[in-house]
Design a protein around this motif. Structure first.
Motif, PDB file in Angstrom:
ATOM      1  N   ALA A   7       0.749  -1.333   0.014  1.00 25.10           N
ATOM      2  CA  ALA A   7      -0.072  -0.005  -0.227  1.00 25.10           C
ATOM      3  C   ALA A   7       0.693   1.166   0.066  1.00 25.10           C
ATOM      4  CB  ALA A   7      -0.910  -0.055   1.378  1.00 25.10           C
ATOM      5  N   GLU A   8       1.879   0.990   0.797  1.00 27.33           N
ATOM      6  CA  GLU A   8       2.907   2.373   0.703  1.00 27.33           C
ATOM      7  C   GLU A   8       3.476   2.535  -0.546  1.00 27.33           C
ATOM      8  OE1 GLU A   8       5.774   1.695   4.067  1.00 27.33           O
ATOM      9  OE2 GLU A   8       4.050   1.540   5.335  1.00 27.33           O
ATOM     10  N   ASP A   9       3.726   1.427  -1.101  1.00 28.44           N
ATOM     11  CA  ASP A   9       4.239   1.860  -2.570  1.00 28.44           C
ATOM     12  C   ASP A   9       3.410   2.477  -3.562  1.00 28.44           C
ATOM     13  OD1 ASP A   9       6.153  -1.354  -2.697  1.00 28.44           O
ATOM     14  OD2 ASP A   9       6.551   0.624  -1.744  1.00 28.44           O
ATOM     15  N   ASN A  10       2.148   2.487  -3.324  1.00 25.99           N
ATOM     16  CA  ASN A  10       1.010   2.994  -4.422  1.00 25.99           C
ATOM     17  C   ASN A  10       0.933   4.522  -3.972  1.00 25.99           C
ATOM     18  OD1 ASN A  10       0.479   0.572  -5.465  1.00 25.99           O
ATOM     19  ND2 ASN A  10      -1.232   0.259  -3.929  1.00 25.99           N
ATOM     20  N   SER A  11       1.388   4.931  -3.057  1.00 28.99           N
ATOM     21  CA  SER A  11       1.254   6.572  -2.818  1.00 28.99           C
ATOM     22  C   SER A  11       2.422   7.218  -3.699  1.00 28.99           C
ATOM     23  CB  SER A  11       1.463   6.656  -1.224  1.00 28.99           C
ATOM     24  OG  SER A  11       2.809   6.560  -0.829  1.00 28.99           O
ATOM     25  N   ILE A  12       2.327   8.415  -3.894  1.00 34.49           N
ATOM     26  CA  ILE A  12       3.034   9.358  -4.570  1.00 34.49           C
ATOM     27  C   ILE A  12       3.239  10.745  -3.828  1.00 34.49           C
ATOM     28  CG2 ILE A  12       3.605  10.683  -6.870  1.00 34.49           C
ATOM     29  CD1 ILE A  12       1.495   8.538  -8.110  1.00 34.49           C
ATOM     30  N   THR A  13       4.480  11.004  -3.641  1.00 29.83           N
ATOM     31  CA  THR A  13       4.644  12.058  -2.962  1.00 29.83           C
ATOM     32  C   THR A  13       5.387  13.160  -3.844  1.00 29.83           C
ATOM     33  OG1 THR A  13       4.925  11.110  -0.824  1.00 29.83           O
ATOM     34  CG2 THR A  13       5.951  13.420  -0.868  1.00 29.83           C
ATOM     35  N   LEU A  14       4.723  14.573  -4.069  1.00 30.44           N
ATOM     36  CA  LEU A  14       5.135  15.509  -4.864  1.00 30.44           C
ATOM     37  C   LEU A  14       5.733  16.639  -3.942  1.00 30.44           C
ATOM     38  CD1 LEU A  14       2.357  15.679  -7.245  1.00 30.44           C
ATOM     39  CD2 LEU A  14       4.492  14.563  -7.581  1.00 30.44           C
ATOM     40  N   GLU A  15       6.922  17.358  -4.139  1.00 30.40           N
ATOM     41  CA  GLU A  15       7.455  18.077  -3.371  1.00 30.40           C
ATOM     42  C   GLU A  15       8.137  19.395  -4.690  1.00 30.40           C
ATOM     43  OE1 GLU A  15      10.425  17.004  -0.714  1.00 30.40           O
ATOM     44  OE2 GLU A  15       8.576  15.993   0.556  1.00 30.40           O
ATOM     45  N   PRO A  16       7.181  20.022  -5.077  1.00 30.28           N
ATOM     46  CA  PRO A  16       7.301  20.942  -6.256  1.00 30.28           C
ATOM     47  C   PRO A  16       8.176  22.178  -5.791  1.00 30.28           C
ATOM     48  CG  PRO A  16       5.299  21.221  -5.894  1.00 30.28           C
ATOM     49  CD  PRO A  16       5.802  20.171  -4.941  1.00 30.28           C
ATOM     50  N   ASP A  17       9.138  22.560  -6.688  1.00 26.17           N
ATOM     51  CA  ASP A  17       9.960  23.879  -6.279  1.00 26.17           C
ATOM     52  C   ASP A  17      10.232  24.564  -7.278  1.00 26.17           C
ATOM     53  OD1 ASP A  17      11.249  25.595  -4.778  1.00 26.17           O
ATOM     54  OD2 ASP A  17      13.218  24.789  -4.975  1.00 26.17           O
ATOM     55  N   PRO A  18       9.684  25.539  -7.774  1.00 28.47           N
ATOM     56  CA  PRO A  18       8.748  26.259  -7.017  1.00 28.47           C
ATOM     57  C   PRO A  18       7.327  25.651  -6.962  1.00 28.47           C
ATOM     58  CG  PRO A  18       9.139  27.340  -9.307  1.00 28.47           C
ATOM     59  CD  PRO A  18       9.965  26.041  -9.406  1.00 28.47           C
ATOM     60  N   VAL A  19       6.489  26.338  -6.260  1.00 26.88           N
ATOM     61  CA  VAL A  19       4.993  25.732  -6.106  1.00 26.88           C
ATOM     62  C   VAL A  19       4.346  26.001  -7.407  1.00 26.88           C
ATOM     63  CG1 VAL A  19       4.116  27.863  -5.160  1.00 26.88           C
ATOM     64  CG2 VAL A  19       3.373  25.885  -4.519  1.00 26.88           C
ATOM     65  N   GLU A  20       4.499  26.863  -8.191  1.00 29.70           N
ATOM     66  CA  GLU A  20       3.968  26.885  -9.563  1.00 29.70           C
ATOM     67  C   GLU A  20       3.929  25.604 -10.302  1.00 29.70           C
ATOM     68  OE1 GLU A  20       6.520  29.353  -8.658  1.00 29.70           O
ATOM     69  OE2 GLU A  20       4.978  30.582  -7.843  1.00 29.70           O
ATOM     70  N   ASP A  21       4.882  24.676 -10.132  1.00 35.31           N
ATOM     71  CA  ASP A  21       5.090  23.629 -10.757  1.00 35.31           C
ATOM     72  C   ASP A  21       4.192  22.359 -10.304  1.00 35.31           C
ATOM     73  OD1 ASP A  21       7.271  24.679 -12.324  1.00 35.31           O
ATOM     74  OD2 ASP A  21       8.786  23.773 -11.175  1.00 35.31           O
ATOM     75  N   LEU A  22       3.542  22.795  -9.462  1.00 34.84           N
ATOM     76  CA  LEU A  22       2.495  21.718  -8.741  1.00 34.84           C
ATOM     77  C   LEU A  22       1.573  21.249  -9.547  1.00 34.84           C
ATOM     78  CD1 LEU A  22       1.734  19.887  -6.400  1.00 34.84           C
ATOM     79  CD2 LEU A  22       0.569  21.943  -5.466  1.00 34.84           C
ATOM     80  N   GLU A  23       0.806  22.034 -10.224  1.00 34.84           N
ATOM     81  CA  GLU A  23      -0.128  21.938 -11.081  1.00 34.84           C
ATOM     82  C   GLU A  23       0.412  21.097 -12.166  1.00 34.84           C
ATOM     83  OE1 GLU A  23      -3.921  23.702 -13.614  1.00 34.84           O
ATOM     84  OE2 GLU A  23      -2.771  25.272 -12.298  1.00 34.84           O
ATOM     85  N   GLU A  24       1.359  21.117 -12.850  1.00 39.03           N
ATOM     86  CA  GLU A  24       2.048  20.539 -14.073  1.00 39.03           C
ATOM     87  C   GLU A  24       2.270  19.068 -13.437  1.00 39.03           C
ATOM     88  OE1 GLU A  24       6.066  20.204 -16.458  1.00 39.03           O
ATOM     89  OE2 GLU A  24       5.294  22.270 -16.175  1.00 39.03           O
ATOM     90  N   GLU A  25       3.092  19.015 -12.177  1.00 39.83           N
ATOM     91  CA  GLU A  25       3.280  17.733 -11.637  1.00 39.83           C
ATOM     92  C   GLU A  25       2.000  16.888 -11.190  1.00 39.83           C
ATOM     93  OE1 GLU A  25       5.975  17.544  -8.494  1.00 39.83           O
ATOM     94  OE2 GLU A  25       7.301  19.026  -9.295  1.00 39.83           O
ATOM     95  N   LEU A  26       0.873  17.443 -10.953  1.00 41.46           N
ATOM     96  CA  LEU A  26      -0.450  16.775 -10.744  1.00 41.46           C
ATOM     97  C   LEU A  26      -0.907  16.133 -12.158  1.00 41.46           C
ATOM     98  CD1 LEU A  26      -2.068  19.274  -7.986  1.00 41.46           C
ATOM     99  CD2 LEU A  26      -1.345  16.774  -7.713  1.00 41.46           C
ATOM    100  N   LEU A  27      -0.769  16.855 -12.964  1.00 46.99           N
ATOM    101  CA  LEU A  27      -1.445  16.701 -14.528  1.00 46.99           C
ATOM    102  C   LEU A  27      -0.472  15.403 -14.851  1.00 46.99           C
ATOM    103  CD1 LEU A  27      -1.698  20.176 -16.192  1.00 46.99           C
ATOM    104  CD2 LEU A  27      -3.645  18.615 -15.482  1.00 46.99           C
ATOM    105  N   GLU A  28       0.638  15.407 -14.820  1.00 46.54           N
ATOM    106  CA  GLU A  28       1.551  14.307 -15.145  1.00 46.54           C
ATOM    107  C   GLU A  28       1.269  13.021 -14.286  1.00 46.54           C
ATOM    108  OE1 GLU A  28       5.722  15.357 -14.434  1.00 46.54           O
ATOM    109  OE2 GLU A  28       5.648  17.009 -16.092  1.00 46.54           O
ATOM    110  N   ILE A  29       0.742  12.982 -13.280  1.00 43.74           N
ATOM    111  CA  ILE A  29       0.389  11.801 -12.395  1.00 43.74           C
ATOM    112  C   ILE A  29      -1.049  11.452 -12.631  1.00 43.74           C
ATOM    113  CG2 ILE A  29       2.053  12.070 -10.741  1.00 43.74           C
ATOM    114  CD1 ILE A  29       0.092  12.665  -8.625  1.00 43.74           C
ATOM    115  N   GLY A  30      -1.754  12.188 -13.659  1.00 44.85           N
ATOM    116  CA  GLY A  30      -3.099  11.619 -14.139  1.00 44.85           C
ATOM    117  C   GLY A  30      -4.077  12.497 -13.404  1.00 44.85           C
ATOM    118  N   PHE A  31      -4.062  13.434 -12.950  1.00 42.45           N
ATOM    119  CA  PHE A  31      -5.392  14.555 -12.586  1.00 42.45           C
ATOM    120  C   PHE A  31      -5.683  15.262 -13.764  1.00 42.45           C
ATOM    121  CE2 PHE A  31      -3.441  13.580  -8.165  1.00 42.45           C
ATOM    122  CZ  PHE A  31      -4.875  13.235  -7.403  1.00 42.45           C
ATOM    123  N   SER A  32      -7.002  15.304 -13.745  1.00 46.60           N
ATOM    124  CA  SER A  32      -7.565  16.170 -14.801  1.00 46.60           C
ATOM    125  C   SER A  32      -7.241  17.806 -14.390  1.00 46.60           C
ATOM    126  CB  SER A  32      -9.197  16.219 -14.631  1.00 46.60           C
ATOM    127  OG  SER A  32      -9.501  16.960 -13.606  1.00 46.60           O
TER     128      SER A  32
END
Length: 95
Positions: free
Chosen positions: A57-82
């Protein structure tokens, strides 16, 4: 010394999302430091039920730590969020 504060925790597109912001000793001029953990719902339900999830179960989680925070949306899109869901999560980051 700073600490991680959970600012959002809920289901988004059938995945459990936890958004944390690091609150440290700074002057407030910098962008917030964020950490987003995304896990399948079944893993989150195991945690809430008091059962400790297995290593699988722990292997199924993904942790994102974008730097800068402006990259967060792009990283979320990359892992499959709309785009709508990614914008919703990014909107929860305190200004």
């Amino acid at each position: 010394m700073g600490e991680w504060k959970t600012v959002y925790e809920d289901e988004v597109e059938e995945r459990w999302v936890t958004l944390k912001v690091y609150e440290g000793d700074d002057d407030g001029d910098e962008d917030p430091v964020v950490r987003v953990t995304v896990a399948p719902l079944e893993d989150a339900e195991q945690d809430e039920g008091g059962q400790k999830p297995g290593a699988e179960a722990e292997d199924n989680s993904i942790t994102l730590e974008p730097d800068p925070v402006e990259d967060l949306e792009e990283e979320l899109l990359e892992i499959g969020f709309s785009p709508v869901a990614a914008a919703w999560i990014v909107g929860k980051v305190p200004a």
